[in-house]
Design a protein around this motif. Structure first.
Motif, PDB file in Angstrom:
ATOM      1  N   SER A  76       0.846  -1.181   0.000  1.00  0.00           N
ATOM      2  CA  SER A  76       0.000   0.000   0.000  1.00  0.00           C
ATOM      3  C   SER A  76       0.891   1.243   0.000  1.00  0.00           C
ATOM      4  CB  SER A  76      -0.895  -0.006   1.247  1.00  0.00           C
ATOM      5  OG  SER A  76      -2.058   0.746   1.040  1.00  0.00           O
ATOM      6  N   LYS A  77       0.341   2.368  -0.414  1.00  0.00           N
ATOM      7  CA  LYS A  77       1.128   3.604  -0.469  1.00  0.00           C
ATOM      8  C   LYS A  77       1.500   4.089   0.926  1.00  0.00           C
ATOM      9  CE  LYS A  77      -0.765   5.273  -4.871  1.00  0.00           C
ATOM     10  NZ  LYS A  77      -1.577   6.343  -5.536  1.00  0.00           N
ATOM     11  N   ILE A  78       0.666   3.780   1.886  1.00  0.00           N
ATOM     12  CA  ILE A  78       0.943   4.148   3.266  1.00  0.00           C
ATOM     13  C   ILE A  78       1.112   2.874   4.087  1.00  0.00           C
ATOM     14  CG2 ILE A  78      -1.538   4.393   3.746  1.00  0.00           C
ATOM     15  CD1 ILE A  78      -0.809   6.512   5.837  1.00  0.00           C
ATOM     16  N   ALA A  83      -0.312   4.118   8.974  1.00  0.00           N
ATOM     17  CA  ALA A  83      -1.752   4.361   8.821  1.00  0.00           C
ATOM     18  C   ALA A  83      -2.456   4.294  10.171  1.00  0.00           C
ATOM     19  CB  ALA A  83      -2.350   3.350   7.858  1.00  0.00           C
ATOM     20  N   TYR A  86      -1.752   7.431  12.143  1.00  0.00           N
ATOM     21  CA  TYR A  86      -2.514   8.566  11.610  1.00  0.00           C
ATOM     22  C   TYR A  86      -3.972   8.485  12.057  1.00  0.00           C
ATOM     23  CZ  TYR A  86      -4.355  11.998   8.331  1.00  0.00           C
ATOM     24  OH  TYR A  86      -4.984  13.099   7.781  1.00  0.00           O
ATOM     25  N   GLN A 130     -12.051   8.454   6.922  1.00  0.00           N
ATOM     26  CA  GLN A 130     -10.689   8.455   6.381  1.00  0.00           C
ATOM     27  C   GLN A 130     -10.393   7.172   5.615  1.00  0.00           C
ATOM     28  OE1 GLN A 130      -8.136  11.121   6.696  1.00  0.00           O
ATOM     29  NE2 GLN A 130      -7.745   9.826   4.919  1.00  0.00           N
ATOM     30  N   LEU A 131     -10.821   6.050   6.138  1.00  0.00           N
ATOM     31  CA  LEU A 131     -10.592   4.783   5.438  1.00  0.00           C
ATOM     32  C   LEU A 131     -11.277   4.768   4.076  1.00  0.00           C
ATOM     33  CD1 LEU A 131     -10.958   2.144   8.314  1.00  0.00           C
ATOM     34  CD2 LEU A 131      -8.873   2.775   7.095  1.00  0.00           C
ATOM     35  N   SER A 133     -12.008   7.333   2.256  1.00  0.00           N
ATOM     36  CA  SER A 133     -11.292   8.273   1.389  1.00  0.00           C
ATOM     37  C   SER A 133     -10.010   7.656   0.856  1.00  0.00           C
ATOM     38  CB  SER A 133     -10.978   9.555   2.169  1.00  0.00           C
ATOM     39  OG  SER A 133     -10.194  10.441   1.395  1.00  0.00           O
ATOM     40  N   TRP A 134      -9.257   7.010   1.718  1.00  0.00           N
ATOM     41  CA  TRP A 134      -8.013   6.363   1.285  1.00  0.00           C
ATOM     42  C   TRP A 134      -8.279   5.283   0.245  1.00  0.00           C
ATOM     43  CZ3 TRP A 134      -5.385   5.482   6.710  1.00  0.00           C
ATOM     44  CH2 TRP A 134      -4.665   6.619   7.066  1.00  0.00           C
ATOM     45  N   ASP A 137      -9.287   6.908  -3.184  1.00  0.00           N
ATOM     46  CA  ASP A 137      -8.207   7.519  -3.978  1.00  0.00           C
ATOM     47  C   ASP A 137      -6.995   6.594  -4.123  1.00  0.00           C
ATOM     48  OD1 ASP A 137      -6.736   7.687  -1.615  1.00  0.00           O
ATOM     49  OD2 ASP A 137      -7.143   9.818  -1.311  1.00  0.00           O
ATOM     50  N   THR A 139      -4.995   5.281  -1.998  1.00  0.00           N
ATOM     51  CA  THR A 139      -3.866   5.425  -1.077  1.00  0.00           C
ATOM     52  C   THR A 139      -3.605   4.103  -0.377  1.00  0.00           C
ATOM     53  OG1 THR A 139      -4.322   7.771  -0.708  1.00  0.00           O
ATOM     54  CG2 THR A 139      -3.036   6.649   0.985  1.00  0.00           C
ATOM     55  N   ILE A 140      -4.669   3.332  -0.153  1.00  0.00           N
ATOM     56  CA  ILE A 140      -4.535   1.996   0.423  1.00  0.00           C
ATOM     57  C   ILE A 140      -5.189   0.985  -0.512  1.00  0.00           C
ATOM     58  CG2 ILE A 140      -4.398   2.752   2.836  1.00  0.00           C
ATOM     59  CD1 ILE A 140      -7.371   2.114   3.135  1.00  0.00           C
TER      60      ILE A 140
END
Length: 339
Positions: A76-78, A83, A86, A130-131, A133-134, A137, A139-140
């Motif tokens: 994953s990107k993060i 994660a 955050y 947030q999950l 959204s990630w 896009d 991000t995860i």
């Protein structure tokens, strides 16, 4: 995690039964298709079996990803721990959980609900937003989304003002309600195998998989699981369902399981066993289940050789007089060697 029908306390009995009748599961393909919290699947994963899990509830699927599918942190990107850090640092927001499942959020509503402290509910809302959204896009990854959701599910169970399930909240606050919500990391089990996880109706999945050992742990009684774990399901889906009543349950009529219905459970189980592409099948059941185990064994003898193994087990029960008692029943492992 407290879970109806959990097999955590009888894992030795399950393991001994499989060892006596099948032998070592090292390298075998083992399927657990009523996975729940994955305690049995974890047992066999630790013995280096290749695992297939399934459950039709999404919160269970999140646990399957975390405990069974992932041998290591998914790409994953993060990173996972970054994660989690955050998410733990987010400020709360007034979202679905706050508005529907706290005293403050429901103060002007028809029903006053007391599942969570307002700060924890706001934190759950912020994490869910947030999950989503990630994931949206990218991000995860999807596996990372469910892995993080599994950490959220575990965290929620530690701060819920309930007796263990979510069929109702407590009238008097339990002190766990005021513990701050915190997501903790999972420790991965690497069995060196490619494991699979599904979120499907078992009748739709059974024709699509095959292996060596099939473990089945159907419900014992008429309690449907969705209303008892609706909070955890909403935490993973975060779909703002049209909840109803004092308990704020999700609609679940489309999720009624035949295994919780006295007139449907036996034919449904026989159908699954007949269709299963596994030679060695183990069914966990109980002497006080809605299926008569002797009738079940007689019906199963048509498709294979059947043996029963028994273990005395104390089950908590409320009697009609309001006094709490423990009733001694027998847990059963029904072993079917298909012909």
């Amino acid at each position: 995690m407290r879970y109806i029908g959990s097999k955590t306390r009888i894992l030795d009995f399950i393991n001994d039964t499989v060892s006596q009748t099948y032998g070592s599961v090292n390298g075998a393909v083992v399927a657990d298709l009523f996975a729940g919290t994955c305690s049995v699947a974890e047992l066999f994963k630790k013995q280096n079996a290749q695992i297939i899990t399934n459950d039709y509830l999404h919160f269970s699927y999140a646990l399957q990803i975390a405990k069974i599918k992932c041998n290591e942190e998914p790409q994953s990107k993060i990173p996972y721990c970054e994660a989690l850090s955050y998410l733990n640092g987010l400020d709360g927001v007034d979202g679905f959980f706050f508005k529907e499942y706290t005293l403050e959020g429901t103060s002007t509503s028809q029903y006053s609900r007391n599942y969570f402290d307002s700060e924890n509910a706001r934190k759950i809302d912020a994490i869910c937003v947030q999950l989503a959204s990630w994931l949206r896009d990218k991000t995860i990854s999807e596996d990372m989304f469910y892995l993080l959701s599994a950490s959220l599910v575990d965290a929620i169970t530690k701060v819920s003002n309930t007796s263990g399930t979510y069929g109702a909240f407590l009238k008097i606050d339990d002190q766990r309600k005021y513990k701050p919500l915190k997501l903790l990391p999972y420790q991965f089990i690497d069995n060196g195998q490619v494991n699979e996880a599904y979120c499907m109706d078992i009748s739709e999945l059974i024709d699509k998989i095959s292996g060596d050992i099939l473990y089945l742990d159907p419900p014992y009684n008429g309690r449907q699981y969705p209303p008892y774990y609706h909070i955890l399901e909403t935490a993973v889906l975060y779909d703002e369902p049209a909840i109803y009543g004092i308990t704020g349950r999700r609609p679940y009529q489309e999720l009624l399981s035949p295994f919780c219905m006295k007139d449907k459970a036996l034919p449904a189980m026989i159908n699954i066993v007949q269709r299963a592409k596994f030679k060695d099948i183990y069914i966990s059941y109980s002497t006080d289940g809605i299926m008569d185990y002797k009738e079940l064994c007689d019906a199963l003898s048509v498709v294979g050789d059947v043996k029963c193994f028994f273990k005395p087990y104390r089950r908590y029960k409320s009697n009609n007089g309001g006094e709490n008692t423990t009733t001694k029943v027998k847990e059963i492992m029904i072993y079917v060697k298909k012909r």
